[in-house]
Design a protein around this motif. Structure first.
Motif, short mmCIF file in Angstrom:
data_model
loop_
_atom_site.label_atom_id
_atom_site.label_comp_id
_atom_site.label_asym_id
_atom_site.label_seq_id
_atom_site.Cartn_x
_atom_site.Cartn_y
_atom_site.Cartn_z
N SER A 1 13.48 134.30 -49.30
CA SER A 1 12.15 134.71 -48.84
C SER A 1 12.27 136.10 -48.23
O SER A 1 13.31 136.46 -47.67
N GLY A 2 11.16 136.88 -48.32
CA GLY A 2 11.16 138.20 -47.70
C GLY A 2 11.89 139.24 -48.54
O GLY A 2 12.21 139.03 -49.72
N THR A 3 12.17 140.37 -47.92
CA THR A 3 12.86 141.48 -48.57
C THR A 3 13.94 142.01 -47.64
O THR A 3 13.69 142.24 -46.45
N LEU A 4 15.14 142.17 -48.18
CA LEU A 4 16.27 142.68 -47.42
C LEU A 4 16.45 144.17 -47.74
O LEU A 4 16.46 144.56 -48.91
N ARG A 5 16.59 144.99 -46.69
CA ARG A 5 16.73 146.43 -46.86
C ARG A 5 17.98 146.92 -46.14
O ARG A 5 18.39 146.34 -45.13
N PRO A 6 18.56 148.01 -46.63
CA PRO A 6 19.75 148.56 -45.95
C PRO A 6 19.41 149.04 -44.54
O PRO A 6 18.28 149.43 -44.24
N ASP A 7 20.41 148.98 -43.69
CA ASP A 7 20.34 149.56 -42.34
C ASP A 7 19.34 148.87 -41.41
O ASP A 7 19.01 149.41 -40.36
N GLU A 8 18.85 147.69 -41.77
CA GLU A 8 18.00 146.96 -40.83
C GLU A 8 18.85 145.94 -40.07
O GLU A 8 19.90 145.52 -40.53
N THR A 9 18.39 145.56 -38.91
CA THR A 9 19.10 144.58 -38.09
C THR A 9 18.58 143.18 -38.42
O THR A 9 17.36 142.96 -38.44
N VAL A 10 19.48 142.28 -38.69
CA VAL A 10 19.12 140.90 -39.02
C VAL A 10 19.82 139.96 -38.06
O VAL A 10 20.78 140.34 -37.37
N HIS A 11 19.33 138.73 -38.02
CA HIS A 11 19.99 137.71 -37.21
C HIS A 11 20.89 136.87 -38.11
O HIS A 11 20.49 136.45 -39.20
N VAL A 12 22.12 136.65 -37.66
CA VAL A 12 23.09 135.84 -38.40
C VAL A 12 23.28 134.52 -37.67
O VAL A 12 23.67 134.49 -36.50
N SER A 13 22.96 133.44 -38.37
CA SER A 13 23.10 132.10 -37.78
C SER A 13 24.16 131.34 -38.57
O SER A 13 24.10 131.28 -39.80
N GLY A 14 25.13 130.75 -37.86
CA GLY A 14 26.20 130.01 -38.52
C GLY A 14 26.24 128.57 -38.07
O GLY A 14 25.94 128.25 -36.92
#
Length: 732
Positions: free
Chosen positions: A359-372
């Motif tokens: 879902s959504g769009t992933l772009r370079p140099d953006e900050t994302v949340h990583v959940s493990g």
């Protein structure tokens, strides 16, 4: 089928990009080792124009199996992505290893794909493990098709192979697995083998002839028409049976000729819905030719029959706190939700994560949340952090072609996610999500390792942490009882690849040593011991004497310490010191160095000195007393026993049960588990299970699997216990 949007080649050798999810197809290739998956990927890339000749990209590099380990071992060991364009549709082809040891890579491919293409060899038949994967796909409703390869092999028979596919995969409805094309054979050669030089389209009744080296289309000759009639009628009936138009069958049986457009539309709908599974044939292109046999037909099936990402449900998601969230939709404008399906290391850019965007769009140099999810038992820590995305790209052989963005439904490589591991979720930092994990096989083959040198020892911890971050099917264990470092793997080939990666990627050389099972010791008889620790060395001395009795207790009781001192023979403040010394000695063992358990230690007498007695002296005295009691008693060794559940086809139940008995196992029950499969439950000493992952695969021809959980410890047979003692005495 749904509307399609054209893809655009990236500028200057950039990656293909898609404007919307309807312009995407994600297909995973499944099949046993040697079935021809990688060759098929290369043939599809050649037919689509993605490469200039089989297996080579435009700059001359290899397209697939380019990893050095794959070159050395001559087999695929990892999931690889090859994107191609066909008719304005971007097809992400996921090539998976066929060897059972790398089933984790296969599961990752299934997670990233929306449809599966099962590759079966006409020379080898259908492997039992392939049937298992088919059932997994069926359980989640994944659309599937089959392609038969190696038609040029001696004694290859397409009709027989198709019949076996119907029997194996058709289940209750064998007419849901039928060929769309029939191979056209030429004149037999000197070896008696007739070459395949064309395909007959059963629906359109057209022939695609490759005898000239290029694909040409013509009408069937008079002698070819009889080949078509029976197979075509059965195919039409199979398609109509899956049609949503309930009147179609009556019309057909009444003699009405159903038009080709209706049949094709119903076929594509049934394939996308996962209720009809067409069988096709494929062969590599002849020298100098671009289009191999069946490649155009496969590309057409993928783009027209397989579903778009928007037509497949996304995995369930929750908040990072476990709170339920709305179901995801494949919308580029929706909330970001992506998943790491593969992690690898590049010597130049560091960690690279292959990501499926749901879902959504992933772009370079953006900050994302990583959940493990935190598979702590496998050495994967839980984490919940923000990270900055590096460059986006798509792999093509050894190249990384840049992407400006990756929309919902697409796959992309993300650089420099230092904390993200396989199975982790990427989402918006202000709306973090956690995806439901996919099932990972449990590694059940232990390999104990040691650093080869002091230099390797310094790098070992970091190398192992990176290794398990790449491969969630590995489990790293630091055994506190045996003091061994153990890598749990899926099989011997998995071991070889893991250790080779440690050496070649991380510069860590390790040696394998015999894996030790954590045994325990206990008293077999009651005994008494006296611990006398008296020393004078100038100044304050050391003085402590205690007398104990040790009794055996039932398995699982642990250690009981009982104080029965009267008259202050041992001052009250030193009684805990005696217990501490006893427990410390029990942890070290009293016979061959294994922990001592299931005993009652009773302190009933002792002596002290007003000046020289101390906590340390009575700890030493307690340990000495326990060792003296052990010297007078019979010490039994206890071995761990596991509850084992083995799932095998009915044909292998007898050999598997006999093998379990030879391992000192006790079969406690059997039960049916679906059609033609039996679940065997047994209790087996863990000392007998070291290589069971390998041996079961051999016994069941790759179709069996098992699980194990620790049950308890039991006394080891005396002859085996004596062998352990002798090995300990000899330093083995």
């Amino acid at each position: 089928m749904s509307e399609k949007s054209r893809t655009r080649p990236g500028a200057a050798g950039g990656a293909l990009t898609a404007d919307r999810p309807t312009a995407l197809r994600n297909v995973v290739l499944v099949g046993h080792s040697g079935s021809g998956k990688t060759t098929l990927v290369e043939a599809l890339a050649l037919a689509s124009g993605a490469v200039n000749r089989a297996g080579r990209v435009e700059d001359g590099g290899c397209l697939s199996d380019y990893d050095e380990i794959e070159h050395r071992q001559q087999r695929s060991v990892q999931l690889s992505l090859v994107p191609v364009d066909w008719g304005g549709v971007k097809i992400n082809i996921l090539d998976t290893p066929g060897y059972a040891d790398f089933v984790g890579e296969l599961r990752a491919g299934l997670r990233a794909a929306d449809a599966a293409l099962f590759v079966v060899s006409a020379a080898d038949g259908v492997a039992g493990a392939t049937r298992t994967v088919w059932d997994e796909c069926a359980a989640v409703g994944m659309p599937r098709a089959l392609v038969v390869t190696h038609l040029e092999a001696a004694r290859a028979d397409f009709d027989e192979m198709t019949r076996r596919c119907r029997d194996t995969f058709g289940g209750d409805d064998p007419d849901a697995v039928l060929p769309l094309y029939l191979p056209l054979y030429g004149t037999p050669g000197a070896d008696g083998q007739a070459p395949v030089h064309g395909l007959i389209d059963l629906l359109s009744q057209r022939v695609f002839d490759h005898s000239s080296g290029e694909r040409t289309e013509r009408a069937p000759a008079a002698d070819e028409l009889p080949l078509i009639a029976q197979a075509r009628n059965r195919l039409i009936e199979g398609i109509i049976a899956e049609s949503e138009d309930e009147t179609l069958m009556d019309r057909y049986l009444g003699g009405e000729e159903i038009d080709l457009k209706t049949l094709t539309s119903d076929l594509e709908t049934a394939v996308a819905r996962g209720t009809f599974h067409p069988v096709l044939a494929a062969a590599p292109a002849a020298d100098g030719a671009r289009q191999g046999l069946g490649t155009i037909e496969l590309l057409e099936l993928i783009t027209r029959g397989f579903p778009t990402p928007a037509e497949r449900p996304a995995p369930a998601v929750t908040g990072t706190d476990g709170a339920p969230c709305a179901a995801l939709t494949c919308d580029p404008d929706g909330p970001l939700a992506a998943e790491v399906v593969k992690t690898s290391s590049d010597p130049y850019v560091g960690r690279v994560s292959l990501v499926r965007i749901f879902s959504g769009t992933l772009r370079p140099d953006e900050t994302v949340h990583v959940s493990g999810h935190g598979l702590e038992d496998r050495g994967h820590e839980d984490h919940d952090v923000d990270e900055r995305v590096g460059a986006l790209s798509v792999p093509f052989g050894k190249q990384q072609r840049p992407l400006s963005r990756a929309i919902a439904g697409d796959l992309a490589c993300v650089a420099k996610l230092t904390r993200a591991e396989t199975g982790d979720t990427l989402s918006a930092k202000d709306a973090p999500l956690l995806m439901e994990p996919w099932a990972m096989p449990d590694p059940l083959l232990p390999v104990a390792i040691e650093a080869h040198s002091k230099a390797d020892e310094d790098k070992l911890s970091l190398g192992l942490s990176r290794l398990v971050a790449e491969d969630p099917t590995l489990r790293l264990e630091h055994n506190p009882d045996t003091h061994q470092m153990v890598l749990w793997c899926l099989g011997e080939a998995h071991v070889d690849v893991a250790l080779e990666r440690l050496r070649s990627r991380y510069g860590v050389q390790v040696d394998t040593v015999a894996h030790k099972v954590a045994l325990q010791e206990t008293f077999g008889t009651t005994a008494s011991g006296r611990g006398r620790h008296v020393k004078q060395s100038g100044g304050h001395g050391q003085f402590a004497i205690c007398e104990i009795t040790v009794e055996p207790l039932p398995v699982g009781s642990g250690i009981e310490f009982v104080d029965k001192v009267v008259g202050g023979a041992v001052p009250r403040q030193f009684i805990p010191s005696v217990e501490k010394g006893v427990r410390a000695q029990a942890a070290r063992g009293v016979a061959v160095g294994h922990p001592l358990v299931d005993i009652r230690v009773t302190l009933h007498d002792g002596k002290s000195h007003s000046v020289d007695s101390s906590d340390a002296a009575f700890q030493k005295s307690g340990a000495l007393a326990l060792r003296e009691a052990a010297a007078e008693a019979r010490i039994d060794l206890l071995e761990p026993v596991a509850e084992v559940a083995v799932l095998v086809p009915d044909d292998f139940v007898g050999p598997v049960m006999s093998d379990l008995s030879s391992r000192r196992g006790r079969v406690v029950g059997t039960e049916q588990s679906g059609a033609g499969r039996t679940l065997i439950r047994a209790e087996v000493p863990e000392t007998e299970l070291g290589r069971y992952a390998i041996d079961l695969r051999s016994l069941s021809h790759g179709t069996g699997r098992f699980s194990r959980v620790h049950a308890r410890h039991e006394p080891m047979p005396s002859q085996l216990a004596q062998k352990v003692r002798e090995e300990a005495e000899n330093g083995a």
